[in-house]
Design an enzyme around this catalytic site. Structure first.
Site, PDB file in Angstrom:
ATOM      1  N   ILE A  73       0.838  -1.202   0.000  1.00 33.74           N
ATOM      2  CA  ILE A  73       0.000   0.000   0.000  1.00 33.74           C
ATOM      3  C   ILE A  73       0.869   1.248   0.000  1.00 33.74           C
ATOM      4  CG2 ILE A  73      -1.551   1.390   1.436  1.00 33.74           C
ATOM      5  CD1 ILE A  73      -3.199  -0.634   0.216  1.00 33.74           C
ATOM      6  N   CYS A 122     -10.810  -1.616   1.175  1.00 30.42           N
ATOM      7  CA  CYS A 122     -10.866  -1.785  -0.280  1.00 30.42           C
ATOM      8  C   CYS A 122     -12.269  -2.208  -0.706  1.00 30.42           C
ATOM      9  CB  CYS A 122      -9.824  -2.799  -0.745  1.00 30.42           C
ATOM     10  SG  CYS A 122      -9.998  -4.463  -0.036  1.00 30.42           S
ATOM     11  N   SER A 181      -2.558 -10.646  -3.433  1.00 34.57           N
ATOM     12  CA  SER A 181      -2.616  -9.199  -3.195  1.00 34.57           C
ATOM     13  C   SER A 181      -2.837  -8.867  -1.724  1.00 34.57           C
ATOM     14  CB  SER A 181      -3.740  -8.570  -4.029  1.00 34.57           C
ATOM     15  OG  SER A 181      -5.015  -8.937  -3.512  1.00 34.57           O
ATOM     16  N   ALA A 182      -3.083  -9.882  -0.909  1.00 31.32           N
ATOM     17  CA  ALA A 182      -3.350  -9.663   0.517  1.00 31.32           C
ATOM     18  C   ALA A 182      -2.066  -9.848   1.314  1.00 31.32           C
ATOM     19  CB  ALA A 182      -4.426 -10.628   1.009  1.00 31.32           C
ATOM     20  N   GLY A 183      -1.480  -8.741   1.729  1.00 31.50           N
ATOM     21  CA  GLY A 183      -0.242  -8.786   2.494  1.00 31.50           C
ATOM     22  C   GLY A 183      -0.496  -9.066   3.965  1.00 31.50           C
ATOM     23  N   THR A 190      -3.166  -6.781   5.714  1.00 29.91           N
ATOM     24  CA  THR A 190      -4.534  -7.125   5.319  1.00 29.91           C
ATOM     25  C   THR A 190      -5.019  -8.351   6.077  1.00 29.91           C
ATOM     26  OG1 THR A 190      -4.217  -6.212   3.098  1.00 29.91           O
ATOM     27  CG2 THR A 190      -6.017  -7.782   3.381  1.00 29.91           C
ATOM     28  N   ARG A 191      -4.188  -9.375   6.132  1.00 32.00           N
ATOM     29  CA  ARG A 191      -4.571 -10.619   6.799  1.00 32.00           C
ATOM     30  C   ARG A 191      -4.736 -10.427   8.308  1.00 32.00           C
ATOM     31  NH1 ARG A 191      -3.651 -14.991   3.212  1.00 32.00           N
ATOM     32  NH2 ARG A 191      -2.652 -14.275   1.280  1.00 32.00           N
ATOM     33  N   ASN A 205      -5.777  -7.776   9.740  1.00 28.83           N
ATOM     34  CA  ASN A 205      -6.876  -6.845  10.033  1.00 28.83           C
ATOM     35  C   ASN A 205      -8.226  -7.322   9.502  1.00 28.83           C
ATOM     36  OD1 ASN A 205      -4.940  -3.740   9.633  1.00 28.83           O
ATOM     37  ND2 ASN A 205      -5.096  -5.168  11.324  1.00 28.83           N
ATOM     38  N   ASN A 237      -7.908  -4.333  -5.594  1.00 36.69           N
ATOM     39  CA  ASN A 237      -8.354  -4.041  -4.228  1.00 36.69           C
ATOM     40  C   ASN A 237      -7.446  -3.024  -3.547  1.00 36.69           C
ATOM     41  OD1 ASN A 237      -6.677  -6.491  -4.558  1.00 36.69           O
ATOM     42  ND2 ASN A 237      -6.545  -6.461  -2.325  1.00 36.69           N
TER      43      ASN A 237
END
EC number: 1.2.1.10
Length: 296
Positions: A18, A132, A164-166, A169-170, A172, A274
């Site tokens: 991000i 997102c 795409s989920a770093g 993200t995981r 949160n 996203n």
């Protein structure tokens, strides 16, 4: 230097996907410039990219801004929801505008296509970019509610590429769901809301896709369709890859609408729509801050 030549100086905290994509978008903006890019590890891909671009970097995180508050006007916090709560406590006394990229929901929710002007006029210095899935679904839900403000239930399901989920993200996911549902209620007036996030491991990676389900008694599909298409065009002004895949369609007692988001490919792959949509939204509202300050 005249106002027309001035740019809003941006500080970015967080050197992950991000933060680094925000950096690239900021550097390409005619009204923004990045004056500090702060993370924790000089060897991270984001820090290396910032260094290549000649941007001032620091491995001290938020402390880099606290040590020199004059270094930036606006701060993008691209860390985590938990970290942002502490960051805001430290940044608030500095009179900075903080754009919160996490689902911390400390400040006011901002969906540029709906309320950017309103939130800036309110003087709120902590601006939360929701999530997102919120940025992709809430504009459509809001358009539907403009035709049928009385509907009682709305559900949104976003499917994103697992790649795409770093880590942030995981970590949160619970905050993501809670924040998206609260924002849906705020922007639609719906009594009940539900948000779902699906991490799809498919290879090749899928584009982000969001489906909105609204329970409405005797829906006016023609009016809903017109409102949704108008909203889609509004979003495309700052998210070029935003597409209407399934126009509003009656399915039993539900109106179903699906949108897809393809990324710009500035730093992240195109399938990471996203991440791209929330970053495009953040850049859009920050460019509005520049316009208000410097008239451009």
């Amino acid at each position: 230097m005249t106002n027309l030549n001035k740019k809003v100086r941006v500080g970015i905290i967080g050197s992950g996907n991000i933060g680094t994509d925000l950096l690239i978008k900021t550097m390409r903006s005619e009204s923004l410039t990045c004056t500090i890019f702060a993370g924790r590890n000089f060897n991270s891909a984001g820090m290396k990219r910032a260094n290549e671009l000649g941007v001032h970097i620091s491995d001290r995180g938020i402390q880099a801004i606290l040590d020199d508050p004059s270094i930036c006007d606006v701060v993008f916090d691209a860390t985590s929801a938990q970290a942002h709560i502490e960051h805001w406590r430290e940044l608030e006394p500095l009179d900075k505008t903080v754009i919160d990229m996490t689902p911390a929901k400390v400040g006011g929710f901002c969906i540029p296509a709906i309320n950017a002007e309103e939130i800036l006029a309110s003087g709120n210095r902590n601006i939360n970019m929701v999530t997102c899935g919120g940025q992709s679904s809430i504009p459509i839900a809001n358009a539907i509610s403009s035709v049928h403000p009385e509907f009682e239930y709305i559900e949104v399901a976003s499917s994103i590429a697992s790649r795409s989920a770093g880590p942030a993200t995981r970590a949160n996911l619970d905050e993501y769901i809670d924040t998206t549902e609260k924002a849906l209620k705020q922007f639609t007036g719906a009594q009940r809301t539900k948000a779902i996030l699906i991490l799809n491991p498919a290879v090749p990676p899928i584009d982000m896709q969001t489906t909105i389900y609204a329970k409405i008694d005797r829906p006016n599909i023609a009016a809903i369709d017109a409102a949704v298409r108008e909203m889609v065009e509004r979003l495309k002004r700052y998210v070029p890859g935003y597409q209407l895949v399934l126009p509003p369609t009656l399915d039993g007692n539900r109106v179903v609408t699906t949108v897809k988001v393809m990324g710009n490919g500035d730093y992240l792959p195109q399938y990471a729509g996203n991440l791209d949509i929330i970053n495009c939204a953040a850049i859009a509202v920050t460019e509005m801050i520049s316009s208000l300050r410097y008239g451009k």
